[in-house]
Design a protein around this motif. Structure first.
Motif, PDB file in Angstrom:
ATOM      1  N   GLY A 133       0.810  -1.209   0.000  1.00  0.00           N
ATOM      2  CA  GLY A 133       0.000   0.000   0.000  1.00  0.00           C
ATOM      3  C   GLY A 133       0.845   1.262   0.000  1.00  0.00           C
ATOM      4  N   GLU A 134       1.930   1.243   0.758  1.00  0.00           N
ATOM      5  CA  GLU A 134       2.810   2.407   0.811  1.00  0.00           C
ATOM      6  C   GLU A 134       3.483   2.646  -0.531  1.00  0.00           C
ATOM      7  OE1 GLU A 134       4.793   5.746   2.020  1.00  0.00           O
ATOM      8  OE2 GLU A 134       3.100   4.707   2.941  1.00  0.00           O
ATOM      9  N   ARG A 135       3.932   1.572  -1.174  1.00  0.00           N
ATOM     10  CA  ARG A 135       4.563   1.725  -2.495  1.00  0.00           C
ATOM     11  C   ARG A 135       3.552   2.264  -3.512  1.00  0.00           C
ATOM     12  NH1 ARG A 135       7.351  -3.050  -0.985  1.00  0.00           N
ATOM     13  NH2 ARG A 135       5.722  -4.362  -1.908  1.00  0.00           N
ATOM     14  N   ALA A 136       2.329   1.762  -3.447  1.00  0.00           N
ATOM     15  CA  ALA A 136       1.304   2.240  -4.366  1.00  0.00           C
ATOM     16  C   ALA A 136       0.989   3.703  -4.108  1.00  0.00           C
ATOM     17  CB  ALA A 136       0.032   1.389  -4.228  1.00  0.00           C
ATOM     18  N   ALA A 137       0.922   4.086  -2.838  1.00  0.00           N
ATOM     19  CA  ALA A 137       0.635   5.481  -2.495  1.00  0.00           C
ATOM     20  C   ALA A 137       1.734   6.399  -2.998  1.00  0.00           C
ATOM     21  CB  ALA A 137       0.465   5.622  -0.983  1.00  0.00           C
ATOM     22  N   GLU A 138       2.970   5.984  -2.846  1.00  0.00           N
ATOM     23  CA  GLU A 138       4.083   6.795  -3.346  1.00  0.00           C
ATOM     24  C   GLU A 138       4.010   6.942  -4.863  1.00  0.00           C
ATOM     25  OE1 GLU A 138       7.617   4.973  -1.926  1.00  0.00           O
ATOM     26  OE2 GLU A 138       7.343   5.628   0.149  1.00  0.00           O
ATOM     27  N   ALA A 139       3.657   5.851  -5.540  1.00  0.00           N
ATOM     28  CA  ALA A 139       3.535   5.910  -6.996  1.00  0.00           C
ATOM     29  C   ALA A 139       2.385   6.833  -7.406  1.00  0.00           C
ATOM     30  CB  ALA A 139       3.315   4.500  -7.564  1.00  0.00           C
ATOM     31  N   GLY A 140       1.294   6.765  -6.659  1.00  0.00           N
ATOM     32  CA  GLY A 140       0.167   7.637  -6.952  1.00  0.00           C
ATOM     33  C   GLY A 140       0.505   9.100  -6.747  1.00  0.00           C
ATOM     34  N   HIS A 141       1.214   9.384  -5.665  1.00  0.00           N
ATOM     35  CA  HIS A 141       1.615  10.760  -5.391  1.00  0.00           C
ATOM     36  C   HIS A 141       2.551  11.272  -6.493  1.00  0.00           C
ATOM     37  CE1 HIS A 141       3.589  14.167  -3.350  1.00  0.00           C
ATOM     38  NE2 HIS A 141       2.453  14.249  -2.674  1.00  0.00           N
ATOM     39  N   SER A 142       3.464  10.418  -6.935  1.00  0.00           N
ATOM     40  CA  SER A 142       4.384  10.813  -8.018  1.00  0.00           C
ATOM     41  C   SER A 142       3.620  11.078  -9.304  1.00  0.00           C
ATOM     42  CB  SER A 142       5.428   9.715  -8.242  1.00  0.00           C
ATOM     43  OG  SER A 142       6.260   9.570  -7.103  1.00  0.00           O
ATOM     44  N   LEU A 143       2.600  10.263  -9.578  1.00  0.00           N
ATOM     45  CA  LEU A 143       1.798  10.462 -10.782  1.00  0.00           C
ATOM     46  C   LEU A 143       1.124  11.830 -10.763  1.00  0.00           C
ATOM     47  CD1 LEU A 143       0.337   9.376 -13.361  1.00  0.00           C
ATOM     48  CD2 LEU A 143      -1.475   8.576 -11.806  1.00  0.00           C
ATOM     49  N   GLY A 144       0.521  12.179  -9.641  1.00  0.00           N
ATOM     50  CA  GLY A 144      -0.136  13.472  -9.541  1.00  0.00           C
ATOM     51  C   GLY A 144       0.825  14.626  -9.733  1.00  0.00           C
ATOM     52  N   THR A 145       2.014  14.491  -9.161  1.00  0.00           N
ATOM     53  CA  THR A 145       3.032  15.542  -9.307  1.00  0.00           C
ATOM     54  C   THR A 145       3.473  15.675 -10.759  1.00  0.00           C
ATOM     55  OG1 THR A 145       3.819  15.140  -7.051  1.00  0.00           O
ATOM     56  CG2 THR A 145       5.311  16.290  -8.536  1.00  0.00           C
ATOM     57  N   GLU A 146       3.705  14.542 -11.413  1.00  0.00           N
ATOM     58  CA  GLU A 146       4.156  14.560 -12.799  1.00  0.00           C
ATOM     59  C   GLU A 146       3.110  15.192 -13.725  1.00  0.00           C
ATOM     60  OE1 GLU A 146       4.922  10.498 -13.585  1.00  0.00           O
ATOM     61  OE2 GLU A 146       6.672  10.389 -12.251  1.00  0.00           O
ATOM     62  N   LEU A 147       1.834  14.959 -13.427  1.00  0.00           N
ATOM     63  CA  LEU A 147       0.770  15.486 -14.276  1.00  0.00           C
ATOM     64  C   LEU A 147       0.400  16.925 -13.928  1.00  0.00           C
ATOM     65  CD1 LEU A 147      -1.628  12.400 -14.505  1.00  0.00           C
ATOM     66  CD2 LEU A 147      -0.041  13.258 -16.254  1.00  0.00           C
TER      67      LEU A 147
END
Length: 279
Positions: free
Chosen positions: A166-180
């Protein structure tokens, strides 16, 4: 429930009484709260959330106070439809969904909610499609993760995933939002990526101005509620539910304690009314 003893700190009870005394005709108190984790215990399945009977009874009592002295609001990360259907708040309650992006008011009859119009621009709609696709790809690789769709956002839920996954997925999600370049918020086991700027703090500020509110009460449990606590001032009353760090003036431990705060407020307002209130 009138006159019940309250398992609350004496300083908090004093603050509740002082807040109730600020009610005045034409300058109502704005009494607002988050839903999940405050009026409803947190559950793994968001569709199973329900307001506790004691919370519903407390809101009913508060809703009986005339509109020129008090207005109720529920402020949630949920969509407006979900909030209205599950909270079943008293008629006249202002509903703020999607962290402030959606707004409506509970009606006494069907269709249930009077909506404030809301529509995305073409650019926002395109960005939302990319956000949704990206989060879906992240969730597909994590057992227990899933994506919730909102009118102006998508939300990655990881409560049912293994903690490390869950933590890895959350970090990936946060990175996605930042990139977009989207508006990204992390809460308790969620990452929400929105395509319009909205927050619970902004929503409360708008409501305060519209109502010419004498003071604002707000109670919440999540990271996103801190944006509401941070915009409220020393004349307002803020209550954090749970142990996390907070900008709120007061803290209670459980949803039962949160309901006790609302009961105490209803009792204090009844006392004010019986004593003639303030001119």
């Amino acid at each position: 429930m009138t006159g019940a003893s309250h398992p609350l700190d004496a300083d908090l009870l004093d603050a509740v009484a002082q807040f109730a005394a600020l009610a005045a005709p034409g300058h109502p108190l704005l009494v607002a709260s988050d839903f999940d984790g405050v009026l409803s215990p947190l559950v793994d399945d968001p569709s199973a959330s329900r307001m506790t009977p004691t919370a519903a009874a407390a809101l009913t009592r508060l809703a009986e106070v005339p509109d020129d002295r008090l207005r109720l609001a529920l402020v949630s990360g949920r969509t407006l439809d979900s909030l209205g259907a599950l909270a079943l708040a008293p008629p006249g309650t202002v509903l703020v969904g999607s962290h402030g992006a959606e707004r409506g008011e509970m009606l006494p009859t069907a269709p249930g909610i009077a909506r404030t119009p809301f529509e995305l621009s073409a650019r926002e709609a395109d960005l939302l499609a990319r956000v949704t696709s990206g989060l879906a790809e992240i969730a597909s690789g994590v057992e227990g993760a899933w994506v919730e769709h909102k009118p102006s956002a998508a939300v990655l839920h990881t409560r049912l995933a293994a903690p490390a996954d869950g933590e890895r997925a959350a970090e990936a999600g946060h990175s996605l939002g930042t990139e977009l370049g989207a508006h990204t918020m992390r809460g308790q086991d969620v990452v929400e990526i929105a395509v319009v700027a909205a927050s619970k703090g902004q929503a409360l500020t708008v409501l305060r101005l519209e109502l010419a509110a004498a003071a604002v009460f707000y109670m919440g449990d999540d990271v996103t509620d801190e944006r509401a606590f941070e915009v409220l001032g020393p004349g307002d009353l803020t209550v954090k539910v749970g142990p996390a760090a907070t900008a709120a003036r007061f803290r209670v431990a459980t949803t039962d304690d949160a309901v006790a705060v609302l009961v105490a407020l209803a009792d204090a307002l009844s006392t004010e009314a019986s004593q003639g209130g303030h001119d």
